[in-house]
Design an enzyme around this catalytic site. Structure first.
Site, mmCIF file in Angstrom:
data_model
loop_
_atom_site.group_PDB
_atom_site.id
_atom_site.type_symbol
_atom_site.label_atom_id
_atom_site.label_comp_id
_atom_site.label_asym_id
_atom_site.label_seq_id
_atom_site.Cartn_x
_atom_site.Cartn_y
_atom_site.Cartn_z
ATOM 1 N N ASP A 132 22.847 -1.129 2.735
ATOM 2 C CA ASP A 132 23.247 -0.351 3.820
ATOM 3 C C ASP A 132 24.568 -0.259 4.090
ATOM 4 O OD1 ASP A 132 23.431 1.015 6.556
ATOM 5 O OD2 ASP A 132 21.967 -0.371 7.492
ATOM 6 N N HIS A 133 24.946 1.262 3.748
ATOM 7 C CA HIS A 133 26.628 1.190 3.782
ATOM 8 C C HIS A 133 27.445 0.932 5.024
ATOM 9 C CE1 HIS A 133 25.286 5.443 4.757
ATOM 10 N NE2 HIS A 133 26.562 5.353 5.326
ATOM 11 N N HIS B 176 20.655 1.645 9.725
ATOM 12 C CA HIS B 176 22.005 1.457 10.128
ATOM 13 C C HIS B 176 21.865 1.046 11.314
ATOM 14 C CE1 HIS B 176 22.884 3.667 6.592
ATOM 15 N NE2 HIS B 176 22.688 5.003 7.159
#
Length: 493
Positions: A178-179, A241
């Site tokens: 998950d960036h 996110h």
């Protein structure tokens, strides 16, 4: 600092993510001395060879990064390509001699990082095909696999995908990326909380009134209409996110800073989210879809006019939710989370709203104490509090103390993908989602999915505004308001 020597295998190497994010991230790690003995093997169906792949990546790097001919040449010499039918297990046999060749050439000891930059339909297929040729075993070096979001489509499919992958890779080998968690400000949230003695005593229900988390995008769905319509704001942003960000805000201090302790605390938050009832999805949830508007003198399409979107789509491009965490620290503190497309600004931030003074001595309208943590685009932290307004009397005025990461001009701040790729190569899973937390997140959002499937209401909102009026009413029911970081209401077409 150099990482473990390894070969990075990118499935979906001809795709957008590879040339926009992955190759630039690896290039910068190489440029700053973070990579030493390594190779990158691009894998996709396209019939390319090493030279054509290198040329394509070279063009992408020149377009997006600061390069020098010497560094670019040196990096691209580590790039290789192998055409493979990624749905055909037999075709994966081509990878065996290529990997043996690269491990020998670069002395990488069999260490291999697989990155699935592919459609989700291949997430269960690729591990099985690798295992068919023994490319998942760790007798000759570590093997790790990075899984891009979405990890499943709902609670049931997430469980099925988990079973599929775990048939061939152990949990310690699986890195669900998950960036958002790779962003410097998200990580600094933990340092801010746990290394400063004056925050922790205030970080609870006794002093915090409510928490607000916003993930806003000013663009529409662009060319991703077909994909987005099967996803929506809930799956695209909230389930992964923003729930991860919420967990970082709410988690307890870990016993030590390592992957197991950190992810234990994240999982506890996910399991402590108060289950959403039918009343919650009807009264504490707002779904919205943007309509056509004029923004800065330019007409923009509504969601239903976007390419690839069905004319009768009910997919939400906005959602707002009031939720709570049922534990000792947070009992009774509402968390308001919203995300949407075609909002007035691109911004992701956390706002901690502290309770007002019990007796406002200096003003009936004393400024509210807030801690604002900006995750993107301009990573920053701002504290808002009251001071005396110049002049006669004792009227309080809101002032701020601000810090921006851009001020650290002498420090190299890694981008999200740079940090996460580096951590995966080092075997540090701290910032990657663990299976129990993923399942807990899907279990929490399943009532929202059920509400959507059974015809839950989707409100309209004009592109360029802060979402449906219903979202303002949602937070206003308790006498609170959403913070509007920037932007203004736009004129309707």
């Amino acid at each position: 600092m150099q990482t473990n020597n390894n070969c990075i295998v990118i499935f979906g190497a001809s795709g957008d993510l590879t040339h926009r994010k992955l190759i630039p991230a690896l290039y910068n790690l190489f440029k700053f001395g973070r990579l030493n003995k390594f190779s990158v093997l691009g894998v996709a169906r396209s019939e390319l060879n090493d030279d054509t792949f290198r040329e394509k990546m070279r063009e992408a790097l020149i377009e997006t990064e600061e390069t020098t001919p010497e560094t670019l040449d040196a990096f691209c010499s580590h790039l290789y390509y192998q055409a493979v039918n990624t749905s055909d297990a037999a075709d994966y046999g081509k990878l065996v001699p290529r990997l043996e060749e690269l491990h020998t050439k670069y002395q990488t000891n069999g260490n291999t990082l697989y990155y699935m930059s592919t459609p989700p339909s291949l997430y269960g297929v690729i591990p099985e095909c690798l295992a068919a040729h023994g490319l998942n075993t760790e007798q000759d070096g570590w093997k790790r696999i990075i899984v891009e979001k979405p990890f499943g489509y709902d609670e049931k499919t997430a469980q099925e995908l988990d079973v599929q992958i775990h048939r061939f890779f152990e949990e310690h080998q699986i890195y669900r990326i998950d960036h958002y968690l790779g962003k410097e400000t998200v990580q600094n949230l933990l340092v801010l909380r746990f290394s400063n003695g004056w925050f922790e005593p205030l970080w609870n229900r006794n002093f915090i009134d409510y928490v607000e988390i916003t993930g806003a995008e000013s663009i529409g769905v662009e060319e991703r209409g077909g994909y987005y319509d099967g996803s929506g704001a809930m799956r695209d942003m909230f389930q992964n996110h923003l729930l991860q960000v919420l967990a970082m805000v709410a988690m307890e201090p870990p016993a030590i800073i390592n992957a197991n302790s950190m992810r234990d605390e994240v999982a506890k938050v996910m399991h402590s989210l108060r289950p959403l009832t039918q009343d919650d999805v009807e009264h504490n949830l707002v779904l919205g879809q943007y309509t056509a508007a004029e923004i800065d003198g330019k007409e923009v399409k509504g969601y239903l006019q976007e390419k690839g979107v069905p004319a009768n789509s009910r997919t939400e491009t906005f959602m707002a939710l009031r939720c709570e965490i049922e534990n000792w620290r947070w009992a009774g503190v509402p968390f308001y989370v919203r995300t949407g497309k075609r909002l007035p600004a691109r911004v992701t931030e956390i706002v901690i709203h502290f309770k007002t003074t019990p007796h406002p001595v200096f003003s009936q309208n004393a400024p509210e104490n807030k801690l604002i943590i900006r995750i993107q685009p301009d990573e920053a932290i701002s504290m808002r509090f009251g001071l005396k307004k110049p002049g006669a009397g004792f009227e309080a005025k809101e002032v701020s103390m601000d810090f921006r990461y851009a001020d650290l001009a002498d420090e190299q701040v890694l981008t999200a993908y740079e940090r996460l790729l580096l951590d995966a190569m080092k075997g540090d899973a701290t910032l990657f989602a663990r299976t129990d937390a993923v399942h807990a997140a899907w279990k929490f959002v399943q009532p929202i999915l059920d509400y959507k499937e059974t015809g839950g209401r989707v409100h309209e909102y004009e592109a360029g505004t802060w979402g449906p009026v219903a979202a303002e009413k949602l937070i206003a029911k308790s006498g609170r308001v959403w913070r509007k970081p920037s932007g203004k209401m736009k004129k309707k077409v």
